[in-house]
Design a protein around this motif. Structure first.
Motif, PDB file in Angstrom:
ATOM      1  N   SER A  29       0.838  -1.208   0.000  1.00 33.08           N
ATOM      2  CA  SER A  29       0.000   0.000   0.000  1.00 33.08           C
ATOM      3  C   SER A  29       0.870   1.254   0.000  1.00 33.08           C
ATOM      4  O   SER A  29       0.511   2.262  -0.629  1.00 33.08           O
ATOM      5  CB  SER A  29      -0.903   0.036   1.238  1.00 33.08           C
ATOM      6  OG  SER A  29      -1.810  -1.025   1.196  1.00 33.08           O
ATOM      7  N   ASP A  59      -5.872  -0.995  -4.679  1.00 32.12           N
ATOM      8  CA  ASP A  59      -5.223  -1.504  -3.474  1.00 32.12           C
ATOM      9  C   ASP A  59      -6.181  -2.449  -2.755  1.00 32.12           C
ATOM     10  O   ASP A  59      -7.086  -2.006  -2.051  1.00 32.12           O
ATOM     11  CB  ASP A  59      -4.813  -0.338  -2.561  1.00 32.12           C
ATOM     12  CG  ASP A  59      -3.989  -0.817  -1.370  1.00 32.12           C
ATOM     13  OD1 ASP A  59      -3.738  -2.031  -1.254  1.00 32.12           O
ATOM     14  OD2 ASP A  59      -3.598   0.025  -0.538  1.00 32.12           O
ATOM     15  N   GLU A  60      -6.010  -3.723  -2.958  1.00 34.00           N
ATOM     16  CA  GLU A  60      -6.864  -4.752  -2.349  1.00 34.00           C
ATOM     17  C   GLU A  60      -8.346  -4.424  -2.569  1.00 34.00           C
ATOM     18  O   GLU A  60      -9.111  -4.348  -1.605  1.00 34.00           O
ATOM     19  CB  GLU A  60      -6.580  -4.853  -0.843  1.00 34.00           C
ATOM     20  CG  GLU A  60      -5.112  -4.963  -0.520  1.00 34.00           C
ATOM     21  CD  GLU A  60      -4.725  -6.315   0.024  1.00 34.00           C
ATOM     22  OE1 GLU A  60      -5.571  -7.221  -0.008  1.00 34.00           O
ATOM     23  OE2 GLU A  60      -3.568  -6.454   0.435  1.00 34.00           O
TER      24      GLU A  60
HETATM   25 MG   LIG Z   1      -1.996  -2.679   2.254  1.00 30.56          MG
END
Ligand SMILES: [Mg+2]
Ligand SMILES: Nc1ncnc2c1ncn2[C@@H]1O[C@H](COP(=O)(O)OP(=O)(O)OP(=O)(O)O)[C@@H](O)[C@H]1O
Length: 343
Positions: free
Chosen positions: A60, A186-187
């Motif tokens: 991240s 991001d995810e």
């Molecule tokens: Mg992360």
């Protein structure tokens, strides 16, 4: 010599590139978290680069420094021909419309007091393409239809009146309304049910193809990253240890850490063409979890050496450079030799 280039696909200029990104966070008493330590990457036009690695390895932080929220402590990020690092605030604000991010938690990403139509129009009103008030409703409705939501049903709802999957679709629509060249995910599906995950992944894939988007796709689920990405970059403790094409990844991965990660998949898939296993033998996990090193004080040399079954004295003395072992495949390991007979 250390190789920082992480793409070998073709000669097109990258849509996004980063060189030697470093991000450190203060951790009190003069200590610092070495979250990202010299990461470089390239994403070609229309390409999806997956970033894989276990929790806390810096995925991240890389994603956020690519969009300059916040900028890295050092290193450069280029969006096509514009160097984002070092831009004046107003220039950066303009450039950011072309690079958008979708975060892991869709509900937290949306202001609970605002209606969907206002959430979607935040970007155009900030980035200056929202002056066209006549076209506003039509553009919002089109953006909602594009991501599979019925405008009449959701336009006036607030986030708490939507499901998690619908909220994530709104986040995607919001990012796409700005027509970015690069989308950082991001995810984006980690917090969703498995059935909704597949819908959102298919939607991202279809949108990417339709618009020719370049994507950075961050996740710690190996199969999700492998399926959506053209190439995969594997990170360990703030460093890149391997970059390779996702096709045949199970068979081709050579870094001991990548092999360890692949071992977390239940079983290798079988090729529909040959019926053969798609995977080499993974290495057994090395060392107990209690041995996990800290980003406050990363190991010298190769950061993976404390868990690596191949580690030697050289691994603690010298950091292995990231180098090509064949076109498009880079590895940072003293024990992996370049392949001489690659095509
Ligand atoms: Mg992360
Ligand atoms: N704002 C911050 N202040 C201090 N440390 C931070 C901050 N943000 C991240 N870190 C630390 O930096 C390291 C990398 O964090 P990051 O969130 O990038 O990891 P990640 O790979 O995305 O993990 P996950 O898979 O759990 O999302 C971790 O050790 C984390 O604790």
């Amino acid at each position: 010599m250390t190789t920082t280039r992480t793409t070998g696909r073709d000669a097109r200029p990258p849509a996004l590139s980063a060189r030697n990104l470093v991000v450190e966070f203060p951790a009190g008493r003069g200590r610092k978290v070495h979250a990202v330590s010299g990461v470089s990457l390239d994403v070609a036009e229309g390409e999806t680069l997956g970033i894989l690695g276990e929790s806390g390895c810096g995925k991240s932080t890389v994603g956020r420094s690519l969009i300059q929220l916040p900028p890295p402590d050092s290193g450069t990020v280029r969006l096509a021909d514009v160097t984002l690092t070092g831009l004046a605030p107003e220039e950066l604000r303009r450039a950011r419309a072309r690079i958008q991010i979708i975060m892991q938690d869709p509900i937290a990403a949306l202001n609970p007091r605002r209606r969907v139509k206002d959430l979607l129009w935040e970007g155009p009103s900030i980035w200056g393409s929202g002056d066209d008030t006549h076209g506003k409703d039509a553009r919002i409705d089109e953006a909602l239809r594009d991501i599979g939501l019925d405008p009449a049903t959701v336009r006036d709802r607030r986030p708490h009146e939507l499901s998690g999957g619908q909220c994530q679709r709104v986040c995607i629509a919001r990012a796409l309304l700005l027509d970015p060249a690069v989308l950082i995910c991001d995810e984006p599906v980690s917090s969703l049910d498995v059935s909704v995950q597949a819908q959102i992944l298919n939607l991202l894939e279809a949108t990417k193809r339709r618009r020719g988007l370049s994507m950075v796709f961050i996740a710690h689920d190996v199969s999700v990253v492998k399926n959506i990405s053209d190439r995969v970059m594997v990170m360990y403790l703030g460093k890149v240890c391997e970059v390779l094409p996702s096709d045949g990844m199970h068979h081709e991965a050579v870094h001991p850490y990548t092999r360890l990660l692949l071992a977390s998949l239940p079983e290798p898939r079988r090729s529909p063409d040959t019926g053969l296993s798609d995977g080499g033998e993974p290495l057994a996990p090395a060392g107990p979890a209690a041995d996990l090193p800290s980003p406050l004080n990363p190991p010298s040399g190769c950061r993976f050496r404390t868990r690596c079954p191949l580690a030697t004295a050289q691994c603690s003395d010298e950091e292995p450079p990231l180098r090509d072992i064949r076109p498009g495949h880079l590895v940072a390991c003293h024990h992996v030799e370049p392949r001489r007979n690659h095509p």
